[in-house]
Design a protein around this motif. Structure first.
Motif, PDB file in Angstrom:
ATOM      1  N   HIS A 129      -3.396  -3.658  11.100  1.00 50.88           N
ATOM      2  CA  HIS A 129      -4.000  -2.316  11.134  1.00 50.88           C
ATOM      3  C   HIS A 129      -5.158  -2.287  12.126  1.00 50.88           C
ATOM      4  N   ASN A 150       0.115  -5.307   4.095  1.00 53.04           N
ATOM      5  CA  ASN A 150      -0.530  -4.403   5.036  1.00 53.04           C
ATOM      6  C   ASN A 150       0.496  -3.846   6.034  1.00 53.04           C
ATOM      7  N   LYS A 159       0.537  -0.636   7.100  1.00 44.81           N
ATOM      8  CA  LYS A 159       0.039   0.644   7.616  1.00 44.81           C
ATOM      9  C   LYS A 159       0.500   0.877   9.063  1.00 44.81           C
TER      10      LYS A 159
END
Lengths: 327, 318
Positions: free
Chosen positions: A142, A170, A172
């Motif tokens: 990210h 993670n 994203k």
């Protein structure tokens, strides 16, 4: 997260670098000429990462892509891994990185253009490029946001395949990208108890399963690494539970492959594990020196573990998608 | 300088090993600057000669005799006794007796001129003392002559009315020696010494293995420790218990493979597998002396369960 950031002068003005420096704007930054003048120059104990972790930003010199060892990936095609970073923010007790570099500091390489150019030159039929050998490919994604650039390349080279290996949840930055048939996001999973016990600082199993579900829903191809499997008396029950949960979020149609492997170390890494985690149950495993000088379980125990986990997996997934890693 | 006197080398083994004592001038002497070990030989004559030589030559301040003894009054096997007074009997009882420097000792010993094998002997001798040996009176006698105090610790190796098997005692010599060592050096310093004090007979390589396995598991081994097995058997059982507890799969596999190989081995053909179980190859060694041997080997190979053994090596316990 970081005590200091050391950035090579030659990459300081790159957008990629600037985005990272902006994210960590409060961390003191020092300009350096070359990472190799500092990183690993003195032996920094691995567990200093808990309190004294630095970040290095610079260009990777030398070989950017390396041929993967046998039984690293699926049986088909050629396999390479590429080096876009060193070290990891997580702290898995069995991790080989604790004996690999002389420092736990994180290094992020910025010359993705050059890595991609090398990839282009290596493509020859089904060619796999694996990310995440020396670092977790999603844990800081990210912030680093490098995968968009790779997706552009792989979109235009469907015969080449990209694997992003991770223990993170993670996703994203991935959710901002359109999935590709030749990009596989792979998650390393362990049963919940062992995950809690040994995968320090990683997201819990349920968070990883949630991330898998989100990626499946978006149309990503998913791979799973059940590696390293660590023996416990109720291994079948524990893995059975975890695989049942996995099957609820990951249908066979979205699965690219599942690799399974048992815990193993080089002698040096094993010594580091003993040093870093002397009270851990991981040092109480029945390991012995094996045929290749690595420390691993006796062959019957390895065979028993792998065949039992294969059996559990085959209740939900096609047998041809399951392979044994490094065996 | 302290002098430890043993009749046989077997009884001294643990002391020589634990105290790291080296051969010392004569073939019956071992020692270092502080401690001498005398292997006196059996009987009054041998003991008198070797002890007199030693005391004449070395500045010994104290003598401790250690060894096995037979029980004349029903003392338990393996029990250890500090000797109060020693008597002598050579067809007739000798007048002279000697008392040790251990004021708390309460068991008497009689040094007899031959091995006690008859219950008649036992009945007669038990009037004088509870234990019987063949050397202590000589030790005490020579000690008195040299004005050196002595003590003696005897471990009961056999009950004299029972049939005594010297081979048994010989095989158990190290076990007796260890017990005596721990009795006279009562602070176990580590796991292995602790086990040895419980009757386990542990070789150097077994010690390394046990220490490694104990780091991985600590099962209850009291039933082995308290069993009637020999020290060697106890150690084998303990290693098995530890291995099974640490890696039950490989343990079961090893057991099954061993059984299969045993069933197929013969006096002339021997099957073996990689000790680490990493290689799935099976090695066959056969002695062929005539056509019959060739035929036997062919038949043996034809029925040899290679696939089953290889599956076992891969953890298939079905």
């Amino acid at each position: 997260m970081f005590q200091n950031i050391y950035v090579e002068s030659q990459v300081r003005d790159q957008k990629y670098t600037q985005d990272i420096l902006n994210f960590f704007s409060e961390v003191p930054t020092t300009e350096i000429t070359a990472i190799e003048d500092h990183f690993g120059k003195v032996k920094k104990p691995y567990l200093h990462k808990r309190t004294d972790l630095n970040l290095f930003l610079g260009k990777k010199k030398g070989q950017l892509i390396k041929e993967a060892p046998q039984a690293y990936g699926t049986q088909t095609g050629k396999h390479y891994y590429f080096i876009h970073a060193y070290n990891c923010i997580y702290e898995c007790e069995y991790c080989f990185l604790q004996g690999y570099f002389h420092s736990p500091d994180i290094v992020l390489f910025t010359n993705h253009d050059e890595i991609i150019n090398e990839m282009k030159a290596l493509i020859d039929g089904e060619t796999w490029f694996h990310a995440g050998e020396f670092s977790d490919s999603l844990a800081l994604s990210h912030i680093t946001k490098e995968w968009g650039q790779y997706f552009d390349f792989f979109r235009n080279h469907p015969e080449a395949k990209l694997e992003l290996r991770s223990k993170s949840s993670n996703i994203k930055s991935l959710l901002e990208l359109e999935p590709l048939g030749n990009v596989v996001v792979t998650f390393s999973l362990a049963d919940e108890e062992n995950s809690k016990k040994y995968d320090r600082k990683t997201p819990p199993l349920r968070a990883r399963l949630k991330a898998i579900r989100q990626l499946v829903d978006k149309g990503f191809r998913i791979g799973i690494h059940l590696d390293p499997i660590i023996y416990s008396e109720d291994l079948v029950g524990r893995y059975g539970k975890m695989i049942d949960e996995l099957s609820e979020v990951l249908p066979d149609t979205s699965l690219e492959y599942i690799s399974i492997g048992v815990v193993r170390y080089t002698k040096d890494v094993y010594r580091q594990v003993e040093l870093n985690y002397p009270d851990s149950d991981i040092t109480k495993q029945p390991l012995q020196k094996s045929f290749d000088d690595k420390v691993r379980y006796a062959r019957p125990l390895r065979g028993w573990i792998l065949s039992n986990v294969e059996k559990l997996l085959s209740q939900h997934y096609s047998a041809e998608k399951i392979y044994r890693c490094m065996e | 300088m302290k002098l430890l006197v043993f009749a046989h080398r077997g009884e001294a083994q643990a002391f020589l090993r634990k105290l790291d004592l080296k051969s010392f001038e004569q073939d019956f002497l071992y020692g270092n600057q502080d401690t001498l070990v005398l292997i006196s030989g059996e009987g009054i004559q041998n003991t008198t000669e070797t002890l007199a030589f030693t005391l004449a030559k070395y500045p010994v301040k104290e003598i401790v005799n250690l060894g096995i003894a037979g029980a004349l009054r029903g003392q338990e096997k393996n029990s250890i006794h500090s000797i109060r007074t020693v008597y002598h009997h050579h067809e007739e009882p000798s007048f002279q007796s000697f008392t040790s420097s251990d004021v708390s000792a309460s068991t008497d010993c009689l040094s007899y001129y031959k091995r006690v094998t008859q219950s008649l002997d036992k009945k007669q001798l038990s009037q004088f003392a509870g234990l019987v040996d063949r050397e202590l009176w000589a030790i005490a006698s020579v000690s008195k002559r040299f004005k050196v105090p002595w003590r003696s610790y005897k471990i009961v190796s056999d009950i004299t009315e029972e049939q005594t098997d010297c081979q048994d005692i010989f095989e158990k010599a190290y076990e007796f020696s260890l017990k005596l060592f721990h009795h006279t050096h009562p602070q176990p310093q580590n796991l292995i010494e602790d086990l040895e004090s419980q009757g386990f007979w542990i070789t150097f390589s077994e010690a390394k293995k046990i220490e490694k396995l104990f780091k991985l598991t600590q099962p209850d081994y009291s039933s082995i420790a308290n069993s009637e097995m020999t020290g060697k058997q106890k150690t084998q059982k303990l290693i098995q218990l530890l291995e099974e507890s640490v890696d039950p799969i490989t343990f079961k596999v090893r057991k099954k493979i061993k059984k299969e190989l045993k069933a197929n081995n013969s006096s002339k053909t021997h099957y073996s597998v990689d000790n680490q179980l990493e290689e799935t190859r099976v090695q066959v060694k056969s002695l062929l002396e005539d056509d019959r041997d060739v035929q036997d080997l062919i038949e043996s190979l034809q029925k040899f369960p290679l696939k089953e053994i290889q599956s076992l090596m891969d953890g298939d316990l079905r």
